[in-house]
Design a protein around this motif. Sequence first.
Motif: not given
Length: 227
Positions: A76-82
């Motif tokens: 979820a954190d990676i998706v948010r950042r990308k």
Amino acid sequence: MKHSTQVSDSLGLGLLLTLSGGFMDAYSYLFRGKVFANAQTGNILLLGINIFEGQWENTIKYLIPVIAFSIGIAIADIVRRKLKERKSIHWRQIAIVTEAMILLLVGFLPQELNLVANSLISLVCGLQIESFKKIRGLGAATTMCVGNLRYATEWLCEYAYTKNQDAIEKGWLYLAVILFFVFGAIIGSICIKYLGQYSIFICSMILIVGFISMFYDKEKIMQSKQE
């Protein structure tokens, strides 16, 4: 109580997600070998007990879902950042539709693969708790109740001493979230009785409704800003 204009923390979506949270926990506990998909505290407790008793098979049974939950948070954190700058679709919508698709997969897994099923459900819960942290601007969890119960009690105590209307509204909001978690568990239990492993499809449908509602809420917010 001041309401946020964030699509992702609307009351309707928050209650839908909480409903799915209660459903998932009931499903993993009642049908998938008494593992908590959401409340990793319970799994960590049982992990420690089984390590002490040398029950290594059960140790794996509780360890893997905890790891999967952490992976869900990281995803979820990676998706948010990308994808947080994407205009056409919100990154949280991508998270919620991913949850729905994973739960569809879980519904096809036999009980011989309970470890895989529980790990996938825990991953979904990690995705959800990291992606949706607020309801109407207030910090709230849609996959567990301890924090919500704490905040409900604090705000109700605040109202008892100050008679502040904002405090009672916040207290009732948290109580509503807890109540919907219970409803989710009840609905999950009923569905398991009649649909067995396929009952998780109902939870997937709830998430799809949440996904669609985010388009509707976004349109309403844009209209209100124009007015």
